[in-house]
Design an enzyme around this catalytic site. Sequence first.
Site, short mmCIF file in Angstrom:
data_model
loop_
_atom_site.label_atom_id
_atom_site.label_comp_id
_atom_site.label_asym_id
_atom_site.label_seq_id
_atom_site.Cartn_x
_atom_site.Cartn_y
_atom_site.Cartn_z
N ALA A 148 -20.51 -5.28 -23.73
CA ALA A 148 -21.50 -4.44 -21.96
C ALA A 148 -22.09 -4.72 -21.99
CB ALA A 148 -20.05 -4.21 -20.66
N ILE A 149 -23.57 -4.51 -21.26
CA ILE A 149 -24.53 -3.91 -21.63
C ILE A 149 -25.07 -3.27 -19.36
CG2 ILE A 149 -27.31 -4.29 -22.37
CD1 ILE A 149 -26.33 -6.42 -24.26
N GLY A 150 -25.31 -2.70 -19.85
CA GLY A 150 -26.18 -2.14 -18.99
C GLY A 150 -26.88 -0.93 -18.53
N SER A 163 -20.95 -0.92 -24.22
CA SER A 163 -19.86 -0.60 -24.48
C SER A 163 -18.66 -1.47 -25.08
CB SER A 163 -18.89 -0.36 -23.20
OG SER A 163 -19.07 -1.40 -22.36
N CYS A 179 -18.28 -7.90 -13.93
CA CYS A 179 -20.21 -8.47 -14.09
C CYS A 179 -20.06 -9.50 -13.29
CB CYS A 179 -20.37 -8.36 -15.95
SG CYS A 179 -20.32 -7.31 -16.88
#
Length: 226
Positions: A148-150, A163, A179
């Site tokens: 995941a990208i945030g 992550s 998400c």
Amino acid sequence: MTDRAVEWAVSNGQTPYEAARTAMEARARAIREDGASEQVWLLEHPPLYTSGTSARTEDLLDPGRFPVFDAGRGGEFTYHGPGQRVAYVMLDVGARGRDVRAFVKSLEGWIIGALARLGVESGIRDGRVGVWVERPDLAPDREDKIAAIGVRLKRWVSFHGISLNVAPDLEHFSGITPCGIADPRYGVTSLADLGINAALSDVDSALRASFEEVFGSITVDGETVV
């Protein structure tokens, strides 16, 4: 790429989320205001959920299961926990071209390159944030998210990050709609779930090699204790 020093820091054990966020925000502020070194900080969290600025209440399916934190980053609900490598990325995007889309694309390329070094073919998908792998072993059109990208930028310095699922308890993701994606064709996976027995140190080495390829050399090694 810039000539600015980038520190690579790794914390052992489980770092409490609030302590990590405080330290991350302080480092980003020091980069903006005091010229501190950029930093990539690798760690694990205890089991918890975080909500991004687009999170919907109905996507928190089991609110009493784990602590829930308002992350202040982009995106929706996500899970963090043991067996997942979190990498917080405090970089001066202002000095790296002031292009947010290009920055996110670089983060995606960083993860994809690290996974390739671990023997996993992965990619991005239109309309679905993160990094995905095809799962023809489960169904012809099945795809699972493995990372995941945030991120958030403040005065062109990034914080939060990525992550990567190494060997977390995937059942922990069932307390949220990860998400915001509820389509049964799309799930969550990990290196262990794909049959790859990789230690966190192996993942860290792959992440570092890919980071240097995408963003430039690491010039400072450090150990962060929070």
